[in-house]
Motif scaffolding. Structure first.
Motif: not given
Length: 213
Positions: A100-104, A106-112, A141-146
């Protein structure tokens, strides 16, 4: 004397040579008879095209059980402006749905950017620009709660039919069962990331069969 137009002869020969499989017939049978085997003439090129399914909304569905050449793929996509490919993924070698992936979006991963590996990981765009990308797992830590979704998945395809990389229209992979998968790409700074969007076969058919379902 046979006065059949050459283009019609070619179309008949093509259909006779490519004998329909049960998989192909089952997909077509999911749509009303009036949607199936709809013929169109290209007067400019003198060709006959026959859509597996053509819906009243103008969408053409092509069910592809066997590989096709690049020339044929381009020809069909040029003729049908609203085309969806449905591929028999049960015949693919080395094709597996992974995680499973996070929402591609998602603004929280816009910089990744996602890494194109079997293991779910990302890199910072800023690190990539500086030429020293550091791979971050989803335990970082930057991605763990995604949160992860139930509709986007990573996958691998060890022996792909590379002609499909040239397709400009949507591609749906049928692996059997109740679910089908649309092949999508996330545009990225490093390299585009392919992923799958899962949906039910029933919802897809209802979408294009509409009130006739």
């Amino acid at each position: 004397m046979d006065n059949t137009e050459p283009s019609v002869k070619m179309e008949k020969a093509f259909r006779n040579y490519h004998v329909e499989t049960e998989w192909h017939r089952n997909w077509k049978a999911a749509f009303p008879p009036g949607f199936r085997e709809v013929s169109f003439s290209d007067t400019t090129l003198g060709e006959l095209h026959r859509a597996d399914v053509h819906t009243p909304c103008g969408t053409t569905l092509e069910f592809q059980n066997s590989p096709i050449c690049l020339e044929e793929l381009k020809s069909r996509e040029a003729f049908y402006p609203r085309l969806i490919w449905i591929l028999n993924g049960k015949k693919f070698k080395g094709f597996r749905v992974l995680k499973s992936l996070p929402d591609v979006d998602d603004p929280r991963i816009a910089d990744y950017d996602f890494c194109n590996t079997a293991h779910l990981s990302m890199i910072r765009k800023s690190d990539f620009i500086q030429g020293r990308p550091r791979v971050l797992s989803f335990q970082h830590p930057e991605l763990r709660k995604l949160p992860l979704t139930s509709y986007y998945y990573s996958f691998c395809w060890k022996h792909p039919h590379r002609v499909w990389y040239h397709a400009k229209n949507p591609i749906i992979v049928d692996l059997g069962g109740h679910f089908i998968y649309q092949l999508k790409h996330r545009r990225q700074l490093s390299e585009d990331y392919p992923y799958l969007h899962i949906m039910t076969r029933k919802s897809f058919i209802e979408q294009y069969a509409g009130r006739f379902y």
